[in-house]
Design a protein around this motif. Structure first.
Motif, PDB file in Angstrom:
ATOM      1  N   TYR A  78       0.853  -1.352  -0.006  1.00 50.04           N
ATOM      2  CA  TYR A  78      -0.045   0.000  -0.039  1.00 50.04           C
ATOM      3  C   TYR A  78       0.950   1.245  -0.019  1.00 50.04           C
ATOM      4  N   LYS A  79       1.768   1.154   0.777  1.00 51.17           N
ATOM      5  CA  LYS A  79       2.696   2.504   0.984  1.00 51.17           C
ATOM      6  C   LYS A  79       3.511   2.765  -0.385  1.00 51.17           C
ATOM      7  N   GLN A  80       3.874   1.579  -1.101  1.00 54.33           N
ATOM      8  CA  GLN A  80       4.308   1.794  -2.553  1.00 54.33           C
ATOM      9  C   GLN A  80       3.484   2.099  -3.623  1.00 54.33           C
ATOM     10  N   GLY A  81       2.191   2.514  -3.396  1.00 53.18           N
ATOM     11  CA  GLY A  81       1.191   2.814  -4.334  1.00 53.18           C
ATOM     12  C   GLY A  81       0.192   1.950  -4.582  1.00 53.18           C
ATOM     13  N   ARG A  83      -3.379   0.235  -4.867  1.00 48.19           N
ATOM     14  CA  ARG A  83      -4.770   0.669  -4.609  1.00 48.19           C
ATOM     15  C   ARG A  83      -5.730  -0.306  -5.153  1.00 48.19           C
ATOM     16  N   GLY A  84      -5.350  -1.388  -5.649  1.00 46.08           N
ATOM     17  CA  GLY A  84      -6.293  -2.569  -6.080  1.00 46.08           C
ATOM     18  C   GLY A  84      -7.040  -3.348  -5.044  1.00 46.08           C
ATOM     19  N   ARG A  85      -7.730  -4.456  -5.360  1.00 50.78           N
ATOM     20  CA  ARG A  85      -8.650  -5.087  -4.380  1.00 50.78           C
ATOM     21  C   ARG A  85      -7.460  -6.231  -3.776  1.00 50.78           C
ATOM     22  N   ILE A  86      -7.902  -6.524  -2.532  1.00 48.86           N
ATOM     23  CA  ILE A  86      -7.107  -7.464  -1.628  1.00 48.86           C
ATOM     24  C   ILE A  86      -8.288  -8.635  -1.703  1.00 48.86           C
ATOM     25  N   ILE A  87      -8.089  -9.777  -2.165  1.00 48.75           N
ATOM     26  CA  ILE A  87      -9.416 -10.573  -2.044  1.00 48.75           C
ATOM     27  C   ILE A  87      -9.059 -11.879  -1.352  1.00 48.75           C
ATOM     28  N   GLY A  88     -10.093 -12.484  -0.425  1.00 43.54           N
ATOM     29  CA  GLY A  88      -9.755 -13.685   0.097  1.00 43.54           C
ATOM     30  C   GLY A  88     -11.123 -14.201   0.779  1.00 43.54           C
ATOM     31  N   THR A  89     -11.142 -15.401   1.251  1.00 48.30           N
ATOM     32  CA  THR A  89     -12.413 -15.917   1.982  1.00 48.30           C
ATOM     33  C   THR A  89     -12.462 -14.865   3.063  1.00 48.30           C
ATOM     34  N   PRO A  91     -13.086 -15.660   6.677  1.00 51.58           N
ATOM     35  CA  PRO A  91     -12.065 -15.953   7.696  1.00 51.58           C
ATOM     36  C   PRO A  91     -10.805 -15.661   7.521  1.00 51.58           C
ATOM     37  N   THR A  92     -10.164 -15.695   6.001  1.00 50.99           N
ATOM     38  CA  THR A  92      -8.734 -15.329   6.016  1.00 50.99           C
ATOM     39  C   THR A  92      -8.535 -13.876   6.236  1.00 50.99           C
ATOM     40  N   LEU A  93      -9.622 -13.010   5.608  1.00 48.19           N
ATOM     41  CA  LEU A  93      -9.553 -11.420   5.595  1.00 48.19           C
ATOM     42  C   LEU A  93      -9.666 -11.292   7.139  1.00 48.19           C
ATOM     43  N   ALA A  94     -10.631 -11.715   7.874  1.00 52.02           N
ATOM     44  CA  ALA A  94     -10.557 -11.572   9.401  1.00 52.02           C
ATOM     45  C   ALA A  94      -9.246 -11.703  10.155  1.00 52.02           C
ATOM     46  N   ILE A  95      -8.554 -13.011   9.635  1.00 52.07           N
ATOM     47  CA  ILE A  95      -7.433 -13.331  10.288  1.00 52.07           C
ATOM     48  C   ILE A  95      -6.313 -11.955   9.775  1.00 52.07           C
ATOM     49  N   ALA A  96      -6.321 -11.889   8.631  1.00 52.38           N
ATOM     50  CA  ALA A  96      -5.495 -10.876   7.996  1.00 52.38           C
ATOM     51  C   ALA A  96      -5.628  -9.518   8.832  1.00 52.38           C
ATOM     52  N   LYS A  97      -6.823  -8.924   8.908  1.00 52.62           N
ATOM     53  CA  LYS A  97      -6.939  -7.917   9.524  1.00 52.62           C
ATOM     54  C   LYS A  97      -6.440  -7.758  11.015  1.00 52.62           C
ATOM     55  N   GLU A 135      -4.564   0.110   8.758  1.00 49.48           N
ATOM     56  CA  GLU A 135      -5.932   0.212   8.699  1.00 49.48           C
ATOM     57  C   GLU A 135      -6.249   0.721   7.106  1.00 49.48           C
ATOM     58  N   LYS A 136      -5.445   1.581   6.550  1.00 49.48           N
ATOM     59  CA  LYS A 136      -5.563   1.980   5.289  1.00 49.48           C
ATOM     60  C   LYS A 136      -5.872   0.683   4.195  1.00 49.48           C
ATOM     61  N   THR A 137      -4.865  -0.458   4.239  1.00 51.02           N
ATOM     62  CA  THR A 137      -4.693  -1.307   3.694  1.00 51.02           C
ATOM     63  C   THR A 137      -6.057  -2.313   3.873  1.00 51.02           C
ATOM     64  N   ILE A 138      -6.542  -2.364   4.960  1.00 54.51           N
ATOM     65  CA  ILE A 138      -7.791  -3.103   4.977  1.00 54.51           C
ATOM     66  C   ILE A 138      -8.906  -2.585   4.599  1.00 54.51           C
ATOM     67  N   THR A 139      -8.802  -1.406   4.291  1.00 55.95           N
ATOM     68  CA  THR A 139     -10.043  -0.843   3.577  1.00 55.95           C
ATOM     69  C   THR A 139     -10.236  -1.360   2.047  1.00 55.95           C
TER      70      THR A 139
END
Length: 457
Positions: A78-81, A83-89, A91-97, A135-139
């Motif tokens: 994210y810091k390197q620019g 801004r696309g989608r981050i896609i997963g199941t 629970p995977t996104l819940a764990i990643a968060k 937090e910005k990445t999680i959006t």
């Protein structure tokens, strides 16, 4: 006219961690996983280097699962620019968060501590990423259902398939102009305390296969017998049993095994403390997604009520000061950071302390040093003598071993055009390459870090 896809091996090539594979096809750029390197210093230093690709042009990141070595580079992306989608199941996104927020907090705290106590060579001391960046990445997170094909463009579609290992984990299939690319992620075990057996791919034109234990079989250990023996010895020695644990899956599995032992009167009612803010949050994910695991909710509630969940740093020190023999489960699993270091700081030089290592310990980690019998260990800017005894249970690993991996391949109906072995140290990669060539006569390649392969589609 021949058409090619291009794959950039940006991580987990020639090493276990840092999972990142950039796939370019038909004008689209898809990153499979975006993990941190862990272990050896020369690998960890790669985390601070910008990726050798134009990050702003990546359309999406597909996540196999939520472990740090598969998601921990996302805020840097994210810091390197990106801004696309981050896609997963889901629970995977819940764990990643959880993992991104928790690790960002740890990075900020460690940077402040290192600056205050002046034990870092860097000036200024910067966190790997901040809470704000996490937090910005999680959006950018976007969930998809497991087992369903999703169209990415007119020539590309993808599907996430259940893979055991940890809650939410999958392997990923991409259909690119009717060629199937399979990225295994981390393959789970068939007989797991908490998870169902992994699904198996049925077709793979190009296969990207994990090889963490490609060179060995997990030992046939009686986990419950080993644990109960260690616990009884701990009580007899009036000492403490410290178990560094991965916050995702291993910790919950360990809690469940200890609860089972207590329920069967195999171990006495020794106090059990779980000190892992991340692990506590992961317990909530188990509660929210019961369809992703085998643990009945009544057992889940009883287990959580039996075990002392530490919720503050003050409670950490109260646990250390508690004179009773106890079991302490704390992050991190490879002793690379986290609350376990606070306990080791106080207890590692005591011969009545036992440290129990579970699962894979990457080269260059403190866990690997302890496993190999080091006499002293460095953290918080100083060396601590290791007088505690160190034990190990290998068979609790969440990774498939060599036979499990061969079984996972058993339903592939075609002969893949090429198999790429990833997520392994060199010994494991070499042994697994020879095994696959002997058993299946498939074309196997061991890619080097930053290699670029063109594959016909």
């Amino acid at each position: 006219m021949l058409t090619f896809a291009k794959v950039h091996f940006l991580g987990a090539a020639g090493t276990v961690t840092g999972s990142k594979f950039l796939l370019e096809a038909y004008g689209k750029k898809i990153l499979i996983d975006c993990g941190m390197f862990q272990g050896l210093k020369e690998l960890r230093e790669l985390n601070w280097v910008a990726l050798p690709v134009d990050v702003k042009k990546i359309d999406a990141v597909l996540l196999t699962h939520g472990h740090l070595d598969h998601v921990g580079f996302l805020p840097r992306l994210y810091k390197q620019g990106f801004r696309g989608r981050i896609i997963g199941t889901t629970p995977t996104l819940a764990i990643a968060k959880i993992i991104l927020n928790d690790s960002a907090k740890i990075y900020e705290e460690e940077a402040q501590k290192a600056a205050k106590e002046n034990y870092s060579k860097h000036n200024p001391v910067l966190p790997f990423y901040t809470i704000t960046e996490a937090e910005k990445t999680i959006t950018l997170f976007e969930s998809v259902a497991e087992g369903e094909w999703v169209s990415f463009s007119d020539k590309i579609s993808y599907r996430f398939q259940y893979n055991g290992h940890i809650i939410g984990a999958t392997f990923i299939e991409l259909d690119i102009n009717e060629k199937i690319f399979v990225f295994s992620g981390d393959v789970g075990r068939v007989n797991d305390y908490l998870l169902a057996p992994p699904k198996k791919p049925e077709w793979a034109d190009y296969l990207f296969l994990e090889s963490t234990y490609g060179h060995k079989l997990h030992p046939k250990e009686n986990i419950e017998e080993i644990l109960s023996k260690l616990i009884k010895e701990t009580i007899q020695n009036k000492g403490n049993l410290i178990i560094p644990s991965f916050a995702v899956e291993r910790l919950q599995m360990l809690m469940y095994v200890l609860w089972k032992l207590y329920k069967k009167n195999t171990i006495p009612n020794i106090p059990i403390f779980v000190d892992s803010p991340m692990g506590n949050n992961v317990l909530e994910v188990f509660k929210r997604y019961p369809q992703w695991h085998k643990l009945p909710m009544n057992e889940y509630e009883a287990m959580c009520n039996h075990i002392n969940i530490i919720e503050s740093y003050r409670e950490t020190w109260e646990t250390i000061d508690n004179p009773r023999s106890k079991i302490i489960i704390a992050g991190s699993g490879m002793v690379t950071g986290g609350r376990v270091l606070t306990y080791l700081q106080q207890m590692i030089n005591d011969p009545t302390t036992t440290i129990l290592l579970l699962g894979y310990q990457a080269a260059g980690t403190r866990g690997r040093q302890l496993q190999e019998g080091c006499h002293e260990i460095k953290f918080f800017g100083r060396y601590f003598p290791v007088k505690a005894r160190v034990k190990r249970i290998e068979s609790l690993s969440a990774h498939a071993d060599q036979q499990d991996l061969l079984d996972w391949l058993s339903e592939i109906k075609n002969i893949p055009e090429e198999v790429f072995l990833i997520h392994g140290e060199q010994t494991a990669l070499d042994a697994f390459r020879l095994k696959i060539q002997k058993e299946k006569n498939w074309n196997v390649c061991i890619p080097k870090l930053h290699a670029i392969k063109e594959l016909m589609i």
